[in-house]
Design a protein around this motif. Structure first.
Motif, PDB file in Angstrom:
ATOM      1  N   THR A 161      48.234  42.348  32.744  1.00  0.00           N
ATOM      2  CA  THR A 161      47.416  42.131  33.933  1.00  0.00           C
ATOM      3  C   THR A 161      45.946  41.947  33.572  1.00  0.00           C
ATOM      4  OG1 THR A 161      47.166  44.523  34.238  1.00  0.00           O
ATOM      5  CG2 THR A 161      49.000  43.438  35.370  1.00  0.00           C
ATOM      6  N   LYS A 162      45.663  42.022  32.281  1.00  0.00           N
ATOM      7  CA  LYS A 162      44.334  41.721  31.770  1.00  0.00           C
ATOM      8  C   LYS A 162      44.477  40.872  30.513  1.00  0.00           C
ATOM      9  CE  LYS A 162      41.683  45.740  33.384  1.00  0.00           C
ATOM     10  NZ  LYS A 162      40.752  46.839  32.967  1.00  0.00           N
ATOM     11  N   VAL A 163      43.510  40.026  30.263  1.00  0.00           N
ATOM     12  CA  VAL A 163      43.472  39.211  29.056  1.00  0.00           C
ATOM     13  C   VAL A 163      42.051  39.280  28.507  1.00  0.00           C
ATOM     14  CG1 VAL A 163      45.311  37.646  29.800  1.00  0.00           C
ATOM     15  CG2 VAL A 163      42.930  37.125  30.396  1.00  0.00           C
ATOM     16  N   PRO A 164      41.822  38.887  27.251  1.00  0.00           N
ATOM     17  CA  PRO A 164      40.444  38.860  26.746  1.00  0.00           C
ATOM     18  C   PRO A 164      39.546  38.006  27.627  1.00  0.00           C
ATOM     19  CG  PRO A 164      42.005  38.613  24.941  1.00  0.00           C
ATOM     20  CD  PRO A 164      42.805  38.553  26.207  1.00  0.00           C
ATOM     21  N   ALA A 165      38.298  38.404  27.743  1.00  0.00           N
ATOM     22  CA  ALA A 165      37.358  37.698  28.630  1.00  0.00           C
ATOM     23  C   ALA A 165      37.282  36.214  28.306  1.00  0.00           C
ATOM     24  CB  ALA A 165      35.978  38.342  28.520  1.00  0.00           C
TER      25      ALA A 165
ATOM     26  N   ILE B   6      50.740  40.344  38.359  1.00  0.00           N
ATOM     27  CA  ILE B   6      50.346  41.683  38.777  1.00  0.00           C
ATOM     28  C   ILE B   6      51.156  42.708  37.970  1.00  0.00           C
ATOM     29  CG2 ILE B   6      50.119  43.195  40.812  1.00  0.00           C
ATOM     30  CD1 ILE B   6      49.979  40.688  42.528  1.00  0.00           C
ATOM     31  N   LYS B   7      50.822  43.962  38.067  1.00  0.00           N
ATOM     32  CA  LYS B   7      51.438  45.003  37.260  1.00  0.00           C
ATOM     33  C   LYS B   7      52.960  44.986  37.369  1.00  0.00           C
ATOM     34  CE  LYS B   7      51.205  49.981  36.378  1.00  0.00           C
ATOM     35  NZ  LYS B   7      50.603  51.270  36.774  1.00  0.00           N
ATOM     36  N   GLY B   8      53.629  45.252  36.243  1.00  0.00           N
ATOM     37  CA  GLY B   8      55.081  45.285  36.208  1.00  0.00           C
ATOM     38  C   GLY B   8      55.662  43.889  36.270  1.00  0.00           C
ATOM     39  N   ILE B   9      56.753  43.715  37.019  1.00  0.00           N
ATOM     40  CA  ILE B   9      57.375  42.394  37.131  1.00  0.00           C
ATOM     41  C   ILE B   9      56.896  41.667  38.378  1.00  0.00           C
ATOM     42  CG2 ILE B   9      59.441  43.139  35.895  1.00  0.00           C
ATOM     43  CD1 ILE B   9      60.901  43.158  38.637  1.00  0.00           C
ATOM     44  N   THR B  10      55.925  42.264  39.064  1.00  0.00           N
ATOM     45  CA  THR B  10      55.466  41.677  40.316  1.00  0.00           C
ATOM     46  C   THR B  10      54.603  40.452  40.048  1.00  0.00           C
ATOM     47  OG1 THR B  10      55.449  43.863  41.314  1.00  0.00           O
ATOM     48  CG2 THR B  10      54.252  42.137  42.471  1.00  0.00           C
ATOM     49  N   SER B  11      54.809  39.424  40.805  1.00  0.00           N
ATOM     50  CA  SER B  11      53.910  38.269  40.758  1.00  0.00           C
ATOM     51  C   SER B  11      53.717  37.745  42.174  1.00  0.00           C
ATOM     52  CB  SER B  11      54.446  37.165  39.845  1.00  0.00           C
ATOM     53  OG  SER B  11      55.598  36.576  40.409  1.00  0.00           O
TER      54      SER B  11
ATOM     55  N   LYS C  97      41.989  45.110  46.045  1.00  0.00           N
ATOM     56  CA  LYS C  97      42.648  46.326  46.516  1.00  0.00           C
ATOM     57  C   LYS C  97      44.012  45.964  47.114  1.00  0.00           C
ATOM     58  CE  LYS C  97      41.902  50.407  49.419  1.00  0.00           C
ATOM     59  NZ  LYS C  97      40.984  51.077  50.383  1.00  0.00           N
ATOM     60  N   GLY C  98      45.006  46.661  46.710  1.00  0.00           N
ATOM     61  CA  GLY C  98      46.361  46.373  47.163  1.00  0.00           C
ATOM     62  C   GLY C  98      47.149  45.579  46.135  1.00  0.00           C
ATOM     63  N   TYR C  99      46.456  44.756  45.340  1.00  0.00           N
ATOM     64  CA  TYR C  99      47.098  44.001  44.268  1.00  0.00           C
ATOM     65  C   TYR C  99      46.806  44.628  42.910  1.00  0.00           C
ATOM     66  CZ  TYR C  99      47.785  40.132  47.616  1.00  0.00           C
ATOM     67  OH  TYR C  99      48.159  39.355  48.693  1.00  0.00           O
ATOM     68  N   GLY C 100      45.655  45.281  42.793  1.00  0.00           N
ATOM     69  CA  GLY C 100      45.240  45.817  41.505  1.00  0.00           C
ATOM     70  C   GLY C 100      44.685  44.720  40.627  1.00  0.00           C
ATOM     71  N   ASN C 101      44.760  44.921  39.303  1.00  0.00           N
ATOM     72  CA  ASN C 101      44.317  43.904  38.353  1.00  0.00           C
ATOM     73  C   ASN C 101      45.382  42.826  38.225  1.00  0.00           C
ATOM     74  OD1 ASN C 101      43.142  46.726  36.976  1.00  0.00           O
ATOM     75  ND2 ASN C 101      41.699  45.017  37.037  1.00  0.00           N
ATOM     76  N   PHE C 102      44.950  41.587  38.114  1.00  0.00           N
ATOM     77  CA  PHE C 102      45.903  40.504  37.921  1.00  0.00           C
ATOM     78  C   PHE C 102      45.215  39.311  37.270  1.00  0.00           C
ATOM     79  CE2 PHE C 102      44.157  40.069  42.182  1.00  0.00           C
ATOM     80  CZ  PHE C 102      43.871  38.721  42.304  1.00  0.00           C
ATOM     81  N   VAL C 103      46.041  38.419  36.746  1.00  0.00           N
ATOM     82  CA  VAL C 103      45.563  37.231  36.049  1.00  0.00           C
ATOM     83  C   VAL C 103      46.164  35.992  36.718  1.00  0.00           C
ATOM     84  CG1 VAL C 103      45.551  35.987  33.848  1.00  0.00           C
ATOM     85  CG2 VAL C 103      45.307  38.480  33.877  1.00  0.00           C
TER      86      VAL C 103
END
Length: 278
Positions: A144-148, A175-180, A223-229
């Motif tokens: 859910t994070k990648v290098p800047a 999004i976190k886990g298997i969620t997209s 908020k509600g999604y968290g961190n995502f790419v």
């Protein structure tokens, strides 16, 4: 709010439809302008799907198909049977020709009055893609994070696609886990500290929202999604929509189109890219 400078209603005839391929800036109506008008947007939000987990990918793609390939003719007789309406909805999903929708003023009205039939089509579409890929859900795990620097490159690619090429970008949100999830990015503006992205979220499909990306970020956060790419995907599908629009307008010859076999191969490639994290 509308992220685009202009808003325009979906075309009512072939002449209006083909203006988007005009040669002058004034006459050319971009697809992005259409996304700024609420009457062109889906009347209901993401719902249904497997285990009631939603159909956000397919809700977003259906919306993009409408913006690229529809003509609304409210003066014509409205279809009187569910079968006729189902056929129209299925043709919208396929995205293989320009669809004339008779008897409705706009997509908001059409989707509001036919929500159950559209939802069924989106559910079926999700099942079809899932069956074609087999264990496609297994491929949705990812960071859910990648290098800047990686995220900056990804955002730059989306900016080229949206702001320079004037396309509507389908972006998968890891999004976190298997969620997209998925957004349609319909506009971007370069800012001193990064980019503002105008997007349509199927969880709130009646308006364009804005997300501000800052150079140096390693992810998006809501908020509600968290961190995502965000991953730019289904680009071959978008190109297919453009090509069928050009055929309709006489700009491209049907003989120049990919064969049915090649079109299916492109679709499979889009799906496989959506399954895997690049």
């Amino acid at each position: 709010m509308s992220f685009t400078a202009l808003a325009a209603v979906l075309p009512a005839d072939k002449e209006q439809f083909c203006e988007r391929f005009g040669t002058t800036q004034r006459s050319r109506e971009t697809i992005q302008d259409l996304s700024g008008e609420v009457s062109n947007l889906m009347a209901f939000k993401n719902n249904g799907g497997l285990l009631n987990g939603g159909v956000c990918w397919w809700h977003s793609r259906f919306q993009r198909n409408i913006l690229y390939l529809s003509i609304f003719r409210p003066e014509m007789p409205r279809p009187t049977s569910n079968k006729e309406i189902q056929n129209i909805i299925h043709e919208i999903r396929l995205g293989r020709n320009v669809i004339t929708i008779p008897g409705y003023a706009n997509f908001a009205e059409f989707s509001k009055l036919n929500q159950a039939l559209i939802q069924k089509e989106l559910n079926d579409w999700q099942l079809y893609d899932g069956i074609v890929l087999g264990g496609w859900m297994d491929g949705l795990k990812g960071d859910t994070k990648v290098p800047a620097a990686t995220l900056e490159r990804m955002i730059s690619n989306i900016h080229q696609y949206v702001s320079v090429n004037k396309k509507i970008a389908y972006t998968k949100l890891q999004i976190k886990g298997i969620t997209s999830h998925a957004w349609l990015v319909v506009g971007m503006k370069q800012m001193p500290s990064g980019f503002d992205l105008g997007f349509i979220d199927s969880n709130n499909p009646r308006m364009t929202e804005i997300y501000s990306y800052k150079t140096g970020d390693e992810s998006f956060f809501i908020k509600g999604y968290g961190n995502f790419v965000p991953y730019l995907e289904f680009t071959r599908e978008e190109e297919k929509l453009i090509n069928y629009a050009k055929v309709f307008c006489g700009i491209k010859n049907i003989a120049q189109m990919p064969t049915a076999r090649d079109e299916e191969k492109n679709y499979q490639t889009d799906l496989m890219e959506a399954r895997n994290i690049q």
